[in-house]
Write an enzyme that holds these catalytic residues in place. Structure first.
Site, PDB file in Angstrom:
ATOM      1  N   ASP A   1       0.875  -1.167   0.000  1.00 13.66           N
ATOM      2  CA  ASP A   1       0.000   0.000   0.000  1.00 13.66           C
ATOM      3  C   ASP A   1       0.919   1.226   0.000  1.00 13.66           C
ATOM      4  O   ASP A   1       2.101   1.138   0.359  1.00 13.66           O
ATOM      5  CB  ASP A   1      -0.934   0.006   1.210  1.00 13.66           C
TER       6      ASP A   1
HETATM    7  C1  BGC Z   1      -4.914   3.352   0.033  1.00 16.98           C
HETATM    8  C2  BGC Z   1      -4.898   2.381  -1.138  1.00 16.98           C
HETATM    9  C3  BGC Z   1      -4.704   3.162  -2.412  1.00 16.98           C
HETATM   10  C4  BGC Z   1      -3.409   3.938  -2.314  1.00 16.98           C
HETATM   11  C5  BGC Z   1      -3.080   4.749  -3.543  1.00 16.98           C
HETATM   12  C6  BGC Z   1      -3.675   4.207   0.037  1.00 16.98           C
HETATM   13  O1  BGC Z   1      -3.756   5.184   1.027  1.00 16.98           O
HETATM   14  O2  BGC Z   1      -5.008   2.633   1.229  1.00 16.98           O
HETATM   15  O3  BGC Z   1      -6.078   1.625  -1.171  1.00 16.98           O
HETATM   16  O4  BGC Z   1      -4.704   2.301  -3.514  1.00 16.98           O
HETATM   17  O5  BGC Z   1      -3.481   4.830  -1.214  1.00 16.98           O
HETATM   18  O6  BGC Z   1      -3.921   5.828  -3.678  1.00 16.98           O
END
Ligand code: BGC
Length: 772
Positions: free
Chosen positions: A260
């Site tokens: 993530d």
């Molecule tokens: C989220 C993800 C997301 C990523 C990119 C993170 O904060 O938890 O689900 O894909 O950001 O935007």
């Protein structure tokens, strides 16, 4: 001389052929991967393991190996951001279709809708040049407070798992990888970066890992996203036990584990704990940038040094690079990858159809003043005429409809965090209801009343800001409520359109809800509106269940999740009966917040507690808080049944404008050990409609260690009035396994069980005996 020339020619031809193995789309993918690996320098292998911009990871230009373009996910393609910041790139051609939220998709209980969704949304990703779609998500909705529940598929692992498989299959058929979120236990947003989840091995296996396993086994999902939270003190993005142990070794999953954004915290753990691609490091949430460059990533220079010094073997690097190359060959270098399209008519149609099927009719009182047997909904012209004549206004020749509520006009595709979308064109409920009702009325020459539709906002929730609740002046909300109540005095029918929205602390990333109640004075407003003589239909949007102290006072209730660009059209079609609702709840709506199974265990069970002493992990980190899943496997309806608590609207519940009769189920044992249960379903009403038939299985003599019953299969069947169809449902021996904590392994079922054929988890229509 001539011979030498021929030999040289043959040699160089062989070289060319060999040189092309990794570039040859016809060659076996594993041979391509090995061939590419053998040509790459250590540094090139390192380069493909981490970000080179906010949403891309590098390829190997020297070898013609392409980069990976990623984007959020999961309800449409996120707007283009600048190469290295979270700011919009201000493109003028990146407006897309917003599809319904995944909770809505789960509420369709229709695998065909999931296939349609995956196909349509991936076409938009392909068209925008994306290789990896960051989604869908199958974290379990264990609490109605979870700010991101709308991006997931409900409280039941089988439903979530079954519903996610066709989405992934269809998307990947278009050459777009799904990146299944968030592996695993990211079931709350409160302290998502620092909470350590304490869960029994059994609940982990039977509930939380189960939908990921289905996606790995049945859909061969090409990538997954690690979670921020910790398990046994180690972050989900490089949790050796879960990623290497379970996902890669035990399940034999061959995909790439992507972190993530900002979820990687340590080089050694990232190197040895199963992470393959590191993204978004050192961004402080979504707001602050830093001087930290891409070479400073944990899987960049620091990792390279460990390989070059021999502290870590080359095999560790090769294993990761192989997985990333596999992902590249499957997507960015896939010669069969779809060209795709953006904002096509077919996509809007898919959006509308999925939305219509996911809307759940929760209540529909009969219209006492008319002779019609149906409930207040659908709002057919006959019924509206009956309402007009009973109101006696202008001698029965006028009908006044009042639409109240911010969600009638608010864009619900904005906000919410990473799933926020920039859409080309959205239809609001107010716009669609207005035009559909007026158009229908003018088509009918028999209708002789004037229809007026007025609107009152009723409340305001402020702007959808990231990580911040907008300040709303309470006086403004008082004024708006007063205006709505005033207007309601003159109305014959009120359609209230409210619920949750995508603001921080509503349904939004990086923060959970703070109350089970609807905010902004909505409960008081709905209660006040219900005291008027007008009929009251309540329509709510939202990814979570919520408190309804006014439920006995309203005439009808529809829950719509989030419906995307065609929101208004889908809702108006269901309200007017163009479409017969057939959605059923993928999550239990409790009468009171306290009824959710974890609540009785206090803050330890949710949202967690601080100050618990913990040993630092190998990176010297200690969890910021600890949460204990004390309800164990008894999540959602499993817990309600164990605790003998009735839901307000149970899991699997949803009404239709028609009625269905269930025949007597009959079970047969199959040679492979599975059981098939057949049941005849008849449409006993007067409208065509669809019914979701559910198969639950439980022990014949229920013991404390197992849920009374658990969902094992479901089917959606479409029936014309008086039509009967036989529905066939199956439960395999594998799906009946339980996790044995002492032996640390699955245990085959043995003994006597009962199959429940049901219209919801609380509405059993027939049983059959099974044995395994
Ligand atoms: C989220 C993800 C997301 C990523 C990119 C993170 O904060 O938890 O689900 O894909 O950001 O935007």
């Amino acid at each position: 001389m001539k011979v030498r020339l021929i030999v040289a020619l043959i040699f160089s031809m062989t070289l060319t052929v060999n040189a092309q193995t990794y570039l040859n789309p016809q060659a076996d993918i594993e041979e391509r991967v090995q061939d590419a690996l053998s040509r790459m320098t250590t540094h090139e292998k390192i380069l493909i393991l981490h970000a080179q911009s906010k949403f891309t990871s590098a390829g190997v230009p020297r070898l013609g190996i392409r980069q990976l373009n990623m984007d959020d996910g999961p309800h449409g393609v996120r707007e283009e951001l600048e190469w290295n910041t979270w700011s919009p790139a201000r493109w003028t051609n990146d407006s897309i279709v917003a599809f319904p939220s995944l909770t809505c998709l789960a509420a369709t209980w229709n695998r065909d809708m999931s296939r349609l969704y995956g196909h349509a949304v991936s076409e938009e990703f392909a068209f925008r040049g994306k290789d990896v779609m960051l989604g869908p998500g199958v974290n379990i909705q264990r609490t109605p407070m979870n700010g991101r529940a709308f991006e997931y598929m409900g409280e039941d692992p089988l439903l979530a798992g079954e519903m996610v498989v066709p989405y992934i299959q269809a998307a990947q058929q278009n050459g777009v990888a799904c990146c299944l979120k968030h592996f695993v236990l990211n079931d709350q947003e409160t302290d998502r970066f620092g909470v350590n989840v304490n869960v029994s091995e059994r609940a982990l296996r039977e509930i939380y890992l189960a939908p990921f396993r289905r996606a790995a086994d049945k859909a061969h999902v090409w990538s997954m996203m690690g979670s921020y939270n910790m398990y046994k003190g180690i972050h989900g993005c490089h949790n050796d036990e879960l990623i290497n142990g379970v996902l890669k070794k035990e399940w034999q999953w061959d995909g790439a584990l992507i972190s993530d954004w900002g979820g990687t915290t340590n080089t050694l753990q990232a190197a040895t704990g199963g992470l393959d691609i590191e993204m978004g490091s050192f961004t402080d949430g979504k707001v602050k940038e830093s001087e930290f460059g891409y070479n400073d990533y944990y899987l960049a220079d620091k990792f390279e040094r460990l390989i070059n010094s021999g502290e870590l073997p080359m095999s560790v690097l090769d294993e990761k690079a192989a997985r990333v190359l596999r992902l590249i060959f499957r997507t960015s270098m896939n010669t069969q990858k779809a060209i795709g399209s953006q904002c096509s008519e077919a996509h809007y149609e898919a959006c509308r159809k999925i939305g219509e099927e996911g809307i759940v009719l929760l209540k529909n009182n009969s219209l006492a003043s008319s002779r019609m047997k149906e409930g207040l909904l659908p709002l057919t012209q006959e019924k509206l005429a009956a309402l007009a004549s009973s109101s006696k206004r202008a001698a029965g020749k006028e009908l006044r409809i009042l639409i109240v509520g911010e969600n009638a006009t608010r864009s619900l595709t904005q906000g919410g965090g990473s799933s926020e979308l920039k859409t080309l064109h959205d239809v609001s409920p107010l716009e669609a209801i207005n035009s559909l009702l007026q158009a229908q009325r003018s088509q009918l020459s028999t209708v002789n009343y004037q229809l007026s539709i007025d609107y009152a906002q009723g409340y305001t929730s402020g702007r959808a800001l990231y990580d911040q609740v907008d300040k709303v002046d309470p006086a403004e909300n008082e004024r708006l409520a007063k205006e709505a109540i005033e207007k309601a005095k003159d109305a014959d029918l009120i359609i209230y359109i409210g619920g949750l929205n995508k603001n921080h602390k509503q349904d939004c990333e990086n923060g959970d809800r703070e109350s089970y109640d609807l905010s902004f004075g909505q409960n008081e407003l709905i209660s006040q509106l219900s005291t008027h003589k007008a009929k009251l239909v309540v329509v709510t949007f939202g990814g979570n269940p919520y408190n309804m102290p006014w439920i006995d006072k309203v005439d009808a209730l529809l829950h719509c999740w989030y419906l995307g660009s065609e929101s208004g059209t889908a809702l108006a079609n269901v309200l007017t009966g163009e479409v017969n609702p057939s959605g059923k709840l993928p999550v239990t709506f409790a009468k009171r917040y306290e009824d959710y199974p974890y609540v009785k265990f206090g803050a330890e069970a949710y949202p967690g507690i601080k100050g618990v002493k913990a040993e630092p992990n190998t990176a010297g980190e200690v969890p910021n808080s600890q949460v204990y899943y004390k309800e164990d496997i008894f999540v959602g309806y499993r817990g309600f049944e164990k605790n003998k608590v009735k839901a307000l609207f149970p899991f699997g519940y949803g009404l239709s404008y028609t009625t269905f009769k269930y025949g007597k189920p009959a079970a047969t044992h199959n040679a492979d050990g599975s059981w098939t249960v057949r049941v005849d379903i008849t449409n006993s009403g007067s409208r065509e409609g669809k019914e979701v038939v559910q198969l639950y299985v439980g022990e014949r003599k229920v013991t404390a260690s197992r849920p009374v019953k658990e969902l094992k299969d479901f089917a959606k069947v479409s029936l014309k009035p008086s039509e009967t169809k036989t529905v066939t449902l199956t439960v395999s021996a594998d799906d009946m396994q339980t996790w044995n904590e002492q032996a640390h392994q699955w245990q085959a079922p043995k003994g006597s069980y009962r199959a429940y054929i049901a219209a919801s988890s609380e509405d059993v229509r027939g049983t059959e005996e099974l044995s395994f």
